[in-house]
Design an enzyme around this catalytic site. Structure first.
Site, PDB file in Angstrom:
ATOM      1  CB  CYS A  57      11.762 -15.525 -19.488  1.00 25.55           C
ATOM      2  SG  CYS A  57      10.012 -15.696 -19.091  1.00 25.55           S
ATOM      3  CG  ASP A  67      -2.060   0.942   1.133  1.00 23.76           C
ATOM      4  OD1 ASP A  67      -2.617   1.277   2.186  1.00 23.76           O
ATOM      5  OD2 ASP A  67      -2.393   1.385   0.027  1.00 23.76           O
ATOM      6  CE  LYS A  81      -9.149   5.247   4.107  1.00 21.33           C
ATOM      7  NZ  LYS A  81      -8.975   3.793   3.947  1.00 21.33           N
TER       8      LYS A  81
END
Length: 791
Positions: A444, A64, A146
């Site tokens: 990869c 976040d 909140k």
């Protein structure tokens, strides 16, 4: 993630403030150079991927705090270089995608997000800006907890609940009416006086902490897995197909604002001028309002509430992750206005994240839809901020080195915003010498291509094999099926993997069999090779690119098998077997003869039917499904409306594409680059041959009254939302611009128009009210001239 779950509704109208004062391009603003533009591209791409992984895949890739930091950096770049700002930029929309299990509904007024602050200094800066703009030493405010829940929009007509929807992307959400009706706290009928004819009530559905604990205890006792945290269980409960399941969960709700309101002939009540009035009124109607709300008159009182709940956040009946501060007076709210995604009259103070220690077992990498290779940590599972975490992103090899993290370290794990896990740093004092460095692979892990930065100096490595790298292809196919693209039900992540990489788990199978043969916990290459030889030959995937997706038949899928670990009593055994994915297993009699032949599963039949239905989706959805960088729903709609076909878009030059409102030079360049690739054109040709819509039929009944005209609509109109006004202009051949200039032909001014109206008057551009706008749409400039000549 960030502020997407914060309550942020204007009590008068979520649209009323428009985007006054933002989005205008100052004449002296410098154009972005190549390096700045590339940084913008990288940030926008990373933020878009983070939103997709968080909301669609339930597999967060960045924390976040990291998300918020990158969003701020992106906003700063756009502030310095306004030519970079596009409607599809993560700074210009409320992120959020939604489940494929429910019908999509449109909110009457958009549900905005909130801008976050993370320190008292930032909060004081916000408060000072508010005071300065309002020219007041003191401003009355409301302070609210909140709530960490699921945002909902409740539509009442004549006091009766007629629809409940999730936030979704802010404009459209999921219809969850039946499930919301099972929540005792949500009134089905508003009671009391002054109930409006129509009102959207916004709030947060949450799982009370005590009820959540009781539910988890009951699940464990029944031998079932417990939920990770209250927010996820609330979201999952609200998205149950069977409302009886939702009814069995002790969900609750608290209101924090309203959207659209239509009072009717009696008009609004006398006390209807502030958030405090709103909450009193909601309470009088039987709508639950938080008992923790406070009206304050000073910043000191705000900081006092923040300090109290920072210490007592776990004493509240529901999970919280901060304090929301709103200007109380509606008139002041209108004066302050909003950006395209958030009001300026409110902000959310986010509490510092919680941290724990755990052991980092390994660092692995994953390949995303655009080829970006991201390291992530695999950790001993640990409970933090209400959920069990076993994986966390490490962003790139440079970030691993910067943090000094070694495999085997005890690390500090943080859940920023109580949502997304992040490895912060190692606990160096606990090292015993067994730790080892992480080495970024050179090739990869999905297709073996050599990894490289997209350009010199980039921190991220990418797989250049966009065409056929299984990991990238899987992500693109999954994206095609997403609700924001072609909305193909039953084509989820597992199905996309079975179509593009059915042998994805083969390496695990080989390792497990080598270990079972006695070659130790880490078998050598010879042992692995021997185990590989014992397995059936590798399957070729059904899809080598997206091109054949709409040609698939049930017969094509008959022999697709995937590797699954054998489980006994719900526990893994270490044994693996191949099982059909799209077809059932044949059922045999005791003598070995077939009693019931294999057939496509119900999900497979549904997927094929949905793929067939998706062929008729409008052009803008097809454009989104093509995974063209930066082309999201906003730009896709604008392109489809103005140019009308894939062929017209392909043939248009960069200047023509950039001139489409909502596109601009960055998206235009991206479009030209995409269409220049041979295998991309193959996708278009195969899809077109399969019947996928490549052009929208223009409605001949809609007059092209605005051909060659540029229209700016600003402020709130009674008969049009911002989007519908824009679409009305585009459908009649006009250009719906976002800013006023000397080239603007008409400026349509609604309530609270703000700086665009002032700019129009300054430049002497014709200004229309809503009646004039309707006349312009119907009859063009001549009709407007006739209207102005009437007495």
């Amino acid at each position: 993630m960030g502020n997407v779950n914060a309550p942020a509704e204007n009590a008068v109208s979520a649209e009323s403030a428009g985007t006054a004062g933002r989005g205008e391009v100052p004449p002296a603003a410098p154009a972005a150079d190549t390096d700045v533009r590339q940084r913008w591209t990288d940030l926008a791409e990373e933020l878009e991927a983070a939103q997709f992984n968080y909301y669609v895949r339930d597999a967060p890739t960045i924390s976040d705090a990291e998300y918020d930091a990158k969003l701020r950096e992106l906003a700063a770049l756009e502030e310095a270089h306004p030519d970079l700002r596009t409607p599809s930029s993560p700074t210009q929309r409320v992120g959020g995608t939604y489940s494929t299990e429910f019908d999509t509904v449109q909110h009457r007024r958009p549900m905005q997000s909130l801008d976050d602050v993370f320190s008292l200094e930032e909060l004081r800066e916000w408060a000072l800006r508010v005071q300065t703009e309002l020219d007041r030493a003191e401003v009355g405010m409301t302070c609210e907890l909140k709530v960490d829940g699921l945002a909902v929009n409740l539509l009442y007509e004549h006091g009766r609940l007629v629809r409940a929807a999730t936030r979704g992307d802010g404009r459209t959400g999921e219809d969850v009416t039946l499930n919301v009706r099972t929540i005792d706290a949500v009134p089905v009928q508003l009671t009391g006086e002054a109930v409006p004819e129509l009102i959207e009530i916004r709030g947060e559905v949450y799982f009370p902490v005590e009820a959540f604990r009781e539910l988890n205890a009951a699940l464990v006792e029944a031998g079932k897995a417990p939920f990770a945290n209250p927010r996820n269980s609330a979201a999952g409960s609200l998205r149950q197909k069977d409302p009886r399941v939702t009814a069995s969960r002790a969900l609750s709700m608290v209101a924090h604002g309203v959207g659209d309101v239509r009072w009717g002939p009696h008009g609004p009540p006398q006390r209807w001028s502030s958030m405090t009035d709103l909450y009193d009124l909601l309470g009088s109607w039987g709508v639950p309002v938080s008992r923790h709300n406070r009206h304050v008159t000073s910043l000191a009182q705000v900081e006092e509430m923040i300090a109290h709940y920072a210490e007592h956040r776990h004493d509240v009946e529901h999970e919280i992750d901060g304090i929301v501060v709103k200007v109380d007076d509606f008139g002041m709210q209108r004066q302050l206005g909003s950006t395209s995604r958030a009001p300026r009259w409110a902000t959310a103070y986010k509490f510092p994240p919680e941290e724990v220690n755990t052991r980092l077992l390994d660092i692995r990498v994953q390949v995303g839809r655009t080829g970006r290779v991201t390291p992530y940590g695999v950790m001993e599972p640990v409970l933090v901020a209400g959920s069990t975490v076993s994986q966390a992103t490490l962003h790139n090899a440079g970030e691993v080195a910067r943090k000094g993290v070694l495999i085997g370290d005890t690390v500090v794990l943080r859940k920023a915003g109580d949502v997304i896990p992040e490895i912060v740093a190692p606990v160096v004092d606990l090292r015993d010498g067994s730790e080892r460095e992480f080495v970024m692979p050179e090739t990869c892990p999905s297709c073996g291509s050599r990894l490289a930065p997209a350009k010199e100096g980039d921190a991220d490595l990418r797989c250049p094999n966009a065409r056929s790298c299984p990991a990238q292809l899987t992500e693109r196919v999954f994206h095609i099926a997403s609700r924001g693209a072609l909305d193909v039900e039953a084509l989820g992540g597992e199905a996309a993997l079975a179509l593009t990489d059915p042998e994805a788990a083969r390496e695990k199978v080989v390792a497990a069999r080598a270990v079972a043969a006695g070659h130790g916990p880490v078998p050598d290459e010879d042992a692995l090779e021997a185990a590989e030889v014992e397995l059936p030959p590798r399957q070729e995937p059904v899809l080598a690119t997206e091109a054949r997706l709409f040609d698939l038949t049930a017969e094509d899928l008959r022999n697709v098998k995937i590797w699954r670990e054998v489980r006994q009593g719900g526990r893994p055994t270490g044994e693996w077997e191949q099982r059909p994915f799209f077809w059932t297993q044949p059922k045999l009699r005791g003598d070995g003869t077939v009693r019931e032949a294999a057939k496509p599963t119900a999900n497979t039949e549904r997927m094929l039917a949905e793929l067939d239905k998706a062929k008729s989706q409008p052009l803008w959805r097809v454009l989104v499904a093509l995974s063209i960088r930066h082309v999201g729903p906003t730009a896709a709609r604008a392109l489809a409306t103005e140019l009308g076909s894939v062929e017209a878009i392909r043939e248009a030059d960069v200047e023509r594409l950039a001139a489409v409102d909502g596109v601009g030079p960055t998206i235009a360049e991206s479009l030209k680059e995409w269409f220049a690739v041979d295998w991309h054109r193959e996708i278009l040709d195969r899809w077109a041959a399969a019947g996928v819509r490549m052009a929208d039929e223009r409605d001949a009944s809609t007059p092209r009254t605005l051909e060659g005209l540029t229209i700016v609509v600003t402020g709130s109109l009674e008969g049009f939302s911002r989007d519908s006004a824009k679409e009305a202009v585009l459908a009649r051949g006009g250009k719906a611009a976002g800013s006023v200039s000397k080239k603007t032909d008409y400026v349509v001014v609604g309530e609270n128009a703000g700086s665009k109206e002032a700019k129009a008057r300054e430049l002497g551009r014709p200004i229309l009210d809503e009646d004039g706008f309707v006349a312009l749409l119907d009859g063009g400039p001549d009709a407007v001239a006739e209207l102005t000549q009437q007495p």
